[in-house]
Design a protein around this motif. Sequence first.
Motif, PDB file in Angstrom:
ATOM      1  N   ARG A  46     -10.533   0.908   4.350  1.00 19.43           N
ATOM      2  CA  ARG A  46     -10.083   0.291   3.246  1.00 19.43           C
ATOM      3  C   ARG A  46      -9.403   1.018   2.265  1.00 19.43           C
ATOM      4  O   ARG A  46      -8.484   0.484   1.670  1.00 19.43           O
ATOM      5  CB  ARG A  46     -11.096  -0.864   2.794  1.00 19.43           C
ATOM      6  CG  ARG A  46     -11.419  -1.892   3.661  1.00 19.43           C
ATOM      7  CD  ARG A  46     -12.309  -2.892   2.987  1.00 19.43           C
ATOM      8  NE  ARG A  46     -12.208  -3.351   1.870  1.00 19.43           N
ATOM      9  CZ  ARG A  46     -11.282  -4.315   1.415  1.00 19.43           C
ATOM     10  NH1 ARG A  46     -10.584  -5.074   2.665  1.00 19.43           N
ATOM     11  NH2 ARG A  46     -10.822  -4.495   0.318  1.00 19.43           N
ATOM     12  N   MET A  47     -10.010   2.103   2.045  1.00 17.90           N
ATOM     13  CA  MET A  47      -9.437   2.901   0.830  1.00 17.90           C
ATOM     14  C   MET A  47      -8.272   3.958   1.122  1.00 17.90           C
ATOM     15  O   MET A  47      -7.469   4.344   0.264  1.00 17.90           O
ATOM     16  CB  MET A  47     -10.521   4.094   0.335  1.00 17.90           C
ATOM     17  CG  MET A  47     -11.799   3.460  -0.191  1.00 17.90           C
ATOM     18  SD  MET A  47     -12.997   4.480  -1.010  1.00 17.90           S
ATOM     19  CE  MET A  47     -13.601   5.254   0.699  1.00 17.90           C
ATOM     20  N   ALA A  48      -7.722   3.643   2.477  1.00 18.28           N
ATOM     21  CA  ALA A  48      -6.564   4.215   2.909  1.00 18.28           C
ATOM     22  C   ALA A  48      -5.461   3.044   3.036  1.00 18.28           C
ATOM     23  O   ALA A  48      -4.199   3.322   3.262  1.00 18.28           O
ATOM     24  CB  ALA A  48      -6.494   4.856   3.996  1.00 18.28           C
ATOM     25  N   ARG A  49      -5.731   1.938   2.577  1.00 15.04           N
ATOM     26  CA  ARG A  49      -4.738   0.678   2.566  1.00 15.04           C
ATOM     27  C   ARG A  49      -3.955   0.941   1.140  1.00 15.04           C
ATOM     28  O   ARG A  49      -4.371   0.651   0.011  1.00 15.04           O
ATOM     29  CB  ARG A  49      -5.434  -0.518   2.515  1.00 15.04           C
ATOM     30  CG  ARG A  49      -6.058  -0.622   4.252  1.00 15.04           C
ATOM     31  CD  ARG A  49      -6.717  -2.282   4.080  1.00 15.04           C
ATOM     32  NE  ARG A  49      -5.920  -3.243   4.355  1.00 15.04           N
ATOM     33  CZ  ARG A  49      -5.612  -4.107   3.520  1.00 15.04           C
ATOM     34  NH1 ARG A  49      -6.142  -4.040   2.158  1.00 15.04           N
ATOM     35  NH2 ARG A  49      -4.708  -4.949   3.576  1.00 15.04           N
ATOM     36  N   ILE A  50      -2.558   1.050   1.408  1.00 16.51           N
ATOM     37  CA  ILE A  50      -1.552   1.629   0.185  1.00 16.51           C
ATOM     38  C   ILE A  50      -0.407   0.529   0.444  1.00 16.51           C
ATOM     39  O   ILE A  50       0.127   0.215   1.320  1.00 16.51           O
ATOM     40  CB  ILE A  50      -1.289   2.856   0.146  1.00 16.51           C
ATOM     41  CG1 ILE A  50      -2.508   3.841   0.268  1.00 16.51           C
ATOM     42  CG2 ILE A  50      -0.365   3.138  -0.974  1.00 16.51           C
ATOM     43  CD1 ILE A  50      -3.384   3.903  -0.849  1.00 16.51           C
ATOM     44  N   PRO A  51       0.179   0.083  -0.857  1.00 18.97           N
ATOM     45  CA  PRO A  51       1.179  -0.737  -0.844  1.00 18.97           C
ATOM     46  C   PRO A  51       2.543   0.048  -0.306  1.00 18.97           C
ATOM     47  O   PRO A  51       2.679   1.237  -0.539  1.00 18.97           O
ATOM     48  CB  PRO A  51       1.565  -1.278  -2.209  1.00 18.97           C
ATOM     49  CG  PRO A  51       0.029  -1.177  -2.727  1.00 18.97           C
ATOM     50  CD  PRO A  51      -0.723   0.086  -1.973  1.00 18.97           C
ATOM     51  N   VAL A  52       3.194  -0.432   0.544  1.00 20.55           N
ATOM     52  CA  VAL A  52       4.472   0.142   1.125  1.00 20.55           C
ATOM     53  C   VAL A  52       5.506   0.649  -0.208  1.00 20.55           C
ATOM     54  O   VAL A  52       5.738   0.125  -1.096  1.00 20.55           O
ATOM     55  CB  VAL A  52       5.237  -0.836   1.950  1.00 20.55           C
ATOM     56  CG1 VAL A  52       6.719  -0.152   2.490  1.00 20.55           C
ATOM     57  CG2 VAL A  52       4.461  -1.167   3.229  1.00 20.55           C
ATOM     58  N   GLY A  53       5.826   2.024   0.053  1.00 15.83           N
ATOM     59  CA  GLY A  53       6.744   2.404  -1.063  1.00 15.83           C
ATOM     60  C   GLY A  53       5.945   3.152  -2.192  1.00 15.83           C
ATOM     61  O   GLY A  53       6.374   3.668  -3.075  1.00 15.83           O
ATOM     62  N   ALA A  54       4.510   3.213  -2.095  1.00 18.38           N
ATOM     63  CA  ALA A  54       3.644   3.624  -3.404  1.00 18.38           C
ATOM     64  C   ALA A  54       3.627   5.287  -2.996  1.00 18.38           C
ATOM     65  O   ALA A  54       3.624   5.688  -1.853  1.00 18.38           O
ATOM     66  CB  ALA A  54       2.528   2.954  -3.321  1.00 18.38           C
ATOM     67  N   SER A  55       3.432   6.096  -4.224  1.00 16.27           N
ATOM     68  CA  SER A  55       3.001   7.564  -3.772  1.00 16.27           C
ATOM     69  C   SER A  55       1.795   7.491  -4.234  1.00 16.27           C
ATOM     70  O   SER A  55       0.691   6.688  -5.027  1.00 16.27           O
ATOM     71  CB  SER A  55       3.646   8.046  -5.000  1.00 16.27           C
ATOM     72  OG  SER A  55       5.083   8.159  -4.933  1.00 16.27           O
ATOM     73  N   LEU A  56       1.078   8.437  -3.619  1.00 19.73           N
ATOM     74  CA  LEU A  56      -0.354   8.620  -3.802  1.00 19.73           C
ATOM     75  C   LEU A  56      -0.750   9.214  -4.952  1.00 19.73           C
ATOM     76  O   LEU A  56       0.013  10.386  -5.253  1.00 19.73           O
ATOM     77  CB  LEU A  56      -0.958   9.145  -2.317  1.00 19.73           C
ATOM     78  CG  LEU A  56      -0.885   8.554  -1.190  1.00 19.73           C
ATOM     79  CD1 LEU A  56      -1.530   9.297  -0.187  1.00 19.73           C
ATOM     80  CD2 LEU A  56      -1.205   7.221  -1.399  1.00 19.73           C
ATOM     81  N   ILE A  57      -1.798   9.072  -5.486  1.00 21.42           N
ATOM     82  CA  ILE A  57      -2.418   9.820  -6.664  1.00 21.42           C
ATOM     83  C   ILE A  57      -3.684  10.617  -6.117  1.00 21.42           C
ATOM     84  O   ILE A  57      -4.660   9.808  -5.800  1.00 21.42           O
ATOM     85  CB  ILE A  57      -2.998   9.138  -7.771  1.00 21.42           C
ATOM     86  CG1 ILE A  57      -1.628   8.163  -8.482  1.00 21.42           C
ATOM     87  CG2 ILE A  57      -3.594   9.725  -9.130  1.00 21.42           C
ATOM     88  CD1 ILE A  57      -1.931   7.132  -9.368  1.00 21.42           C
ATOM     89  N   GLU A  58      -3.650  11.858  -6.106  1.00 21.35           N
ATOM     90  CA  GLU A  58      -4.702  12.577  -5.565  1.00 21.35           C
ATOM     91  C   GLU A  58      -5.891  12.474  -6.532  1.00 21.35           C
ATOM     92  O   GLU A  58      -5.848  12.311  -7.631  1.00 21.35           O
ATOM     93  CB  GLU A  58      -4.270  14.161  -5.532  1.00 21.35           C
ATOM     94  CG  GLU A  58      -3.351  14.458  -4.508  1.00 21.35           C
ATOM     95  CD  GLU A  58      -3.066  15.935  -4.324  1.00 21.35           C
ATOM     96  OE1 GLU A  58      -4.069  16.764  -4.805  1.00 21.35           O
ATOM     97  OE2 GLU A  58      -2.077  16.517  -3.747  1.00 21.35           O
ATOM     98  N   ASN A  59      -7.075  12.507  -5.622  1.00 18.16           N
ATOM     99  CA  ASN A  59      -8.597  12.381  -6.312  1.00 18.16           C
ATOM    100  C   ASN A  59      -9.184  13.479  -5.617  1.00 18.16           C
ATOM    101  O   ASN A  59      -9.690  13.540  -4.676  1.00 18.16           O
ATOM    102  CB  ASN A  59      -9.140  11.331  -5.691  1.00 18.16           C
ATOM    103  CG  ASN A  59     -10.666  10.997  -5.887  1.00 18.16           C
ATOM    104  OD1 ASN A  59     -11.204  11.586  -7.004  1.00 18.16           O
ATOM    105  ND2 ASN A  59     -11.229   9.896  -5.437  1.00 18.16           N
ATOM    106  N   PRO A  60      -9.488  14.672  -6.713  1.00 17.83           N
ATOM    107  CA  PRO A  60     -10.267  15.717  -6.103  1.00 17.83           C
ATOM    108  C   PRO A  60     -11.683  15.511  -6.133  1.00 17.83           C
ATOM    109  O   PRO A  60     -12.419  16.701  -5.869  1.00 17.83           O
ATOM    110  CB  PRO A  60      -9.685  16.900  -7.257  1.00 17.83           C
ATOM    111  CG  PRO A  60      -9.533  15.884  -8.462  1.00 17.83           C
ATOM    112  CD  PRO A  60      -8.780  14.644  -7.979  1.00 17.83           C
ATOM    113  N   VAL A  61     -12.097  14.418  -6.882  1.00 17.74           N
ATOM    114  CA  VAL A  61     -13.615  14.361  -6.771  1.00 17.74           C
ATOM    115  C   VAL A  61     -14.345  13.599  -5.533  1.00 17.74           C
ATOM    116  O   VAL A  61     -15.078  14.257  -4.917  1.00 17.74           O
ATOM    117  CB  VAL A  61     -14.047  13.105  -8.005  1.00 17.74           C
ATOM    118  CG1 VAL A  61     -15.353  12.997  -8.083  1.00 17.74           C
ATOM    119  CG2 VAL A  61     -13.331  13.905  -9.180  1.00 17.74           C
TER     120      VAL A  61
END
Length: 247
Positions: free
Chosen positions: A119-134
């Motif tokens: 579920r945490m990989a479900r992203i709105p179409v056209g969005a850029s990802l924000i990296e989470n190093p934690v």
Amino acid sequence: MTQNAVTAAILVIGDEILSGRTKDKNIGYVADYLTALGIDLCEVRIVPDVEVEIVEALNALRHRYTYVFTTGGIGPTHDDITADSVAKAFNVEIHEDPRAIEMLLVRFKQGDLNEARRRMARIPVGASLIENPVSNAPGFNIGNVFVMAGVPAIMQAMLDNVAPLLQNGVKVLSEIIEVPGIKEGDYGVGLAKIASAFPDVSIGSYPHLTETGFSNQIVVRSRDGRLLKEAVKAVHDLLKELQAQGF
């Protein structure tokens, strides 16, 4: 707020914040962070895990301010509905994003990537990802909206990755004037006149408790150093005048 200011709002999402079960630690951190970048935080809203509430608030804020930062609601459980709500606000579809899956696989084995975690990989179409190093579960950016986790340590790490994408404003200068022995009610009228004379300067009065009792601070803030200096002088002149009168 000046006409050309870079502005922002925070949308805090979560029943646990409204119930008091979880104490928010993100608002103050984001406020300080944005101030250091010269971005004016103008509004904060807290909404429950209810889609219509999230969509309505997000649409109101994103059309009003330069940026909107959301915190909370992008985890693996059924009540984490922020991503779906953001997709609805922007009227786009939402799908499992292979880029997000790759990020999750850095932490989880393929066999451990169950339905909840995906579920945490479900992203709105056209969005850029924000990296989470934690924890590697990403946030995302769509339009002028930055969607981040609610866990403070994760949110802070995400914000560090968001900062280079933001337009910085002119930083606000400030000066604190201690007002020992003079009550707010005694300088309130005079301070209001100074504030009226300097409309581009923010002037606030703040009582606080010290070891010897209540004291007051006047905080003068402006992006214009010359105006700040003039307003500070006017406040000092007012206080000297009141002291001479025996206040």
